[in-house]
Design an enzyme around this catalytic site. Structure first.
Site, PDB file in Angstrom:
ATOM      1  N   ASP A  99      24.666  53.219  11.117  1.00  0.00           N
ATOM      2  CA  ASP A  99      23.817  53.716  10.738  1.00  0.00           C
ATOM      3  C   ASP A  99      22.340  53.513   9.754  1.00  0.00           C
ATOM      4  O   ASP A  99      22.761  52.367   8.775  1.00  0.00           O
ATOM      5  CB  ASP A  99      24.186  54.631   9.433  1.00  0.00           C
ATOM      6  CG  ASP A  99      24.156  56.255   9.714  1.00  0.00           C
ATOM      7  OD1 ASP A  99      22.473  56.299  10.332  1.00  0.00           O
ATOM      8  OD2 ASP A  99      24.123  57.080   8.467  1.00  0.00           O
ATOM      9  N   ILE A 100      21.652  52.928  11.103  1.00  0.00           N
ATOM     10  CA  ILE A 100      20.414  52.700  11.247  1.00  0.00           C
ATOM     11  C   ILE A 100      19.356  53.091  11.265  1.00  0.00           C
ATOM     12  O   ILE A 100      17.783  53.046  11.029  1.00  0.00           O
ATOM     13  CB  ILE A 100      20.790  50.717  11.778  1.00  0.00           C
ATOM     14  CG1 ILE A 100      20.541  51.750  13.684  1.00  0.00           C
ATOM     15  CG2 ILE A 100      21.217  50.079  11.336  1.00  0.00           C
ATOM     16  CD1 ILE A 100      20.072  50.469  14.132  1.00  0.00           C
ATOM     17  N   LYS A 101      19.425  54.468  11.907  1.00  0.00           N
ATOM     18  CA  LYS A 101      17.933  55.056  12.002  1.00  0.00           C
ATOM     19  C   LYS A 101      17.445  54.970  12.165  1.00  0.00           C
ATOM     20  O   LYS A 101      15.859  55.205  11.787  1.00  0.00           O
ATOM     21  CB  LYS A 101      18.075  56.505  10.867  1.00  0.00           C
ATOM     22  CG  LYS A 101      19.571  57.257  10.575  1.00  0.00           C
ATOM     23  CD  LYS A 101      19.167  58.486   9.300  1.00  0.00           C
ATOM     24  CE  LYS A 101      20.327  58.994   9.109  1.00  0.00           C
ATOM     25  NZ  LYS A 101      21.172  58.406   8.539  1.00  0.00           N
ATOM     26  N   ARG A 102      16.431  54.113  13.317  1.00  0.00           N
ATOM     27  CA  ARG A 102      15.666  53.255  14.035  1.00  0.00           C
ATOM     28  C   ARG A 102      14.440  54.293  14.657  1.00  0.00           C
ATOM     29  O   ARG A 102      15.697  54.617  14.901  1.00  0.00           O
ATOM     30  CB  ARG A 102      16.291  51.618  14.458  1.00  0.00           C
ATOM     31  CG  ARG A 102      16.756  51.315  13.518  1.00  0.00           C
ATOM     32  CD  ARG A 102      16.174  50.461  11.848  1.00  0.00           C
ATOM     33  NE  ARG A 102      16.346  49.287  11.396  1.00  0.00           N
ATOM     34  CZ  ARG A 102      17.207  49.164  10.166  1.00  0.00           C
ATOM     35  NH1 ARG A 102      17.184  50.325   9.792  1.00  0.00           N
ATOM     36  NH2 ARG A 102      17.606  48.233   9.590  1.00  0.00           N
TER      37      ARG A 102
ATOM     38  N   ASP B 104      15.662  57.584   6.175  1.00  0.00           N
ATOM     39  CA  ASP B 104      16.821  58.329   5.247  1.00  0.00           C
ATOM     40  C   ASP B 104      16.740  59.117   4.405  1.00  0.00           C
ATOM     41  O   ASP B 104      16.258  59.815   3.424  1.00  0.00           O
ATOM     42  CB  ASP B 104      17.911  57.813   4.950  1.00  0.00           C
ATOM     43  CG  ASP B 104      19.014  57.878   5.403  1.00  0.00           C
ATOM     44  OD1 ASP B 104      19.832  58.509   5.322  1.00  0.00           O
ATOM     45  OD2 ASP B 104      19.813  57.193   6.633  1.00  0.00           O
TER      46      ASP B 104
END
Lengths: 303, 303
Positions: A99-102, B104
């Site tokens: 879960d890095i949401k890059r 996030d």
């Protein structure tokens, strides 16, 4: 030439073990004090606890999700624990979502893809942010073509702020998150795995049931990563609506699993690492069974 | 109680040394071969080259931007080089923007803020992605209130894919990027630094001049991080339009600076680290002077 798609393996994992995704967003504060005291550094305590959690839930969870922010906050030692956690999950034959949401473009996106789809931080799936556009997905897609890896792209989250941008109505019709969904659906159509899902799915949070049902119906080919269960207030019924016959998505819980030991009857100070892991396991089983029951109730009622 | 705002310091840096932001997106391939050969590991070569680049440009650049993706791709050693690069820049009394594009919410956002606003990865500014909404900025804002740190939020980038979502027209008027700009403008209005800018600025790429001029005019209180100069095709005139009297923004170039040595007359194989650093310095000066000339031409012509 494609290797076996991870998205197919994820579907099969849900079939075999239910839809729970164990979220290892492991802050040092979530480790029982008795265990914490054994270690000089935060990331050592987290590593010990993660191993116990993986052991205790590996046969009842579909997969794991590791939230890199918690590890970045512990510096290089934290990132070493992150790498070891990913490796351990993969060595146990389980799928791991980083879960890095890059979200970046061109050469930078290619560097991120290299960072998280190979080397010490190698994961099976990543989470990505779509703001900059579909070209931000390209370098990740080229790995998918070679290795079958996948991603979950932020689409419709359930935090209050999602109204600021995701929920904006577009002049061309629909909301911003629909536009993201449309593009992901187009992408999925270019190649579906054997269970009918594309390699790139979507992050869709638990929300009002009518909207959730509409999203599920409209996005048949998108596998969903569903956060917001437990600590964020979702429930089994809400999650069941975002699944398709009990599959087509994984439901993540983090804090409610990691901190399950805090609601045990005994004194927090006496809780061992294995007590905490056992409490986590029970929470995963309860959650899995509740979602399965909600899926059955939904199907039984012909919705 | 606020400490001195970094955004005020950045404004003063532009006044003193011009608007060039040196982008240390340092891939191993950008290090001259003669230097590369001295080191066993990619991140060692990058660290050596970064030190030379900082030395050579510290008096002619406004600030530095370090793109974390390149360092993540080199694993733990890469992230150690990232940390040392940030520390070196700060020890030289210069401001550093961590180009991390994180986005996030809630506890996760707080962990990211802790990771990049304190500890070994401490930066003065970060870049953030707004997709999930304004609540994704909250934990970063609370650092700003305590420490004066700042951020640049993705608003209007210049990659082709920006048309997919950023450029979507909203039913309520304007495009998605305008909605992001509106919210950032509201945020800036809650407290302006002594030079008239809020602590949270925007990433705005070089684009058609009319649109750029409109964006600059509409966003008087937002300091811009302007990428896309050089390798991505922008020019001094385009950058000048996004500045306000030559300030109010920094113009980033990465590859054109890092790889300036590849266009020198001599054989690539003979280029030393200090040759490359000198070529980088010349490129920064040329760029700074070109932007300053474009700003003067713009002002002179009463635009």
């Amino acid at each position: 030439m494609y290797s076996i798609d991870k998205i197919d393996k994820l579907y099969e994992a849900v079939d075999a073990r239910g839809p729970v995704c164990v979220g290892l967003d492991t802050a040092e504060a979530y480790v029982p004090p008795l265990e914490r005291r054994k270690w000089a550094r935060d990331y050592q305590a987290v590593w010990a606890y993660n191993q116990a959690l993986i052991d205790a839930t590996v046969d009842v969870a579909a997969c794991f999700k590791v939230q890199i922010a918690y590890y970045e906050a512990m510096g290089l030692g934290g990132l070493d624990t992150y790498a070891k956690t990913l490796r351990t999950i993969r060595e146990r034959g389980r799928l791991v979502i980083a879960d890095i949401k890059r979200g970046d473009i061109a050469d930078t996106a290619a560097q991120y893809a290299k960072a998280h789809f190979e080397g010490i931080f190698e994961a099976d799936f990543v989470t990505l942010s779509p703001y900059m556009g579909m070209d931000s997905l390209d370098p990740w897609l080229s790995y998918t073509r070679r290795t079958g890896k996948g991603a979950f792209v932020l689409m419709r989250t359930s935090n209050p702020g999602m109204r600021d941008f995701e929920y904006q109505e577009l002049k061309s019709g629909g909301r911003l998150y629909d536009a993201v969904g449309d593009r992901l659906t187009e992408l999925a159509a270019t190649r579906l795995g054997k269970h009918g899902y594309g390699a790139f799915g979507a992050v869709v949070g638990c929300t009002e049931r009518e909207e959730a049902a509409a999203i599920r119906k409209k996005r048949e080919t998108l596998f969903f990563l569903i956060p917001g269960y437990g600590a964020q207030g979702g429930a089994a019924e809400d999650a069941a609506i975002l699944l398709k016959n009990g599959n087509g998505g994984v439901v993540n819980a983090s804090r409610s699993i990691l901190k399950a030991w805090t609601t045990e009857a005994q004194e927090a100070a006496a809780v061992t690492c294995s007590d905490a892991a056992e409490a986590a396991r029970k929470t995963v089983i309860t959650m899995r069974d509740a979602i399965r029951a909600a899926v059955t109730a939904k199907t039984g009622a012909c919705h």
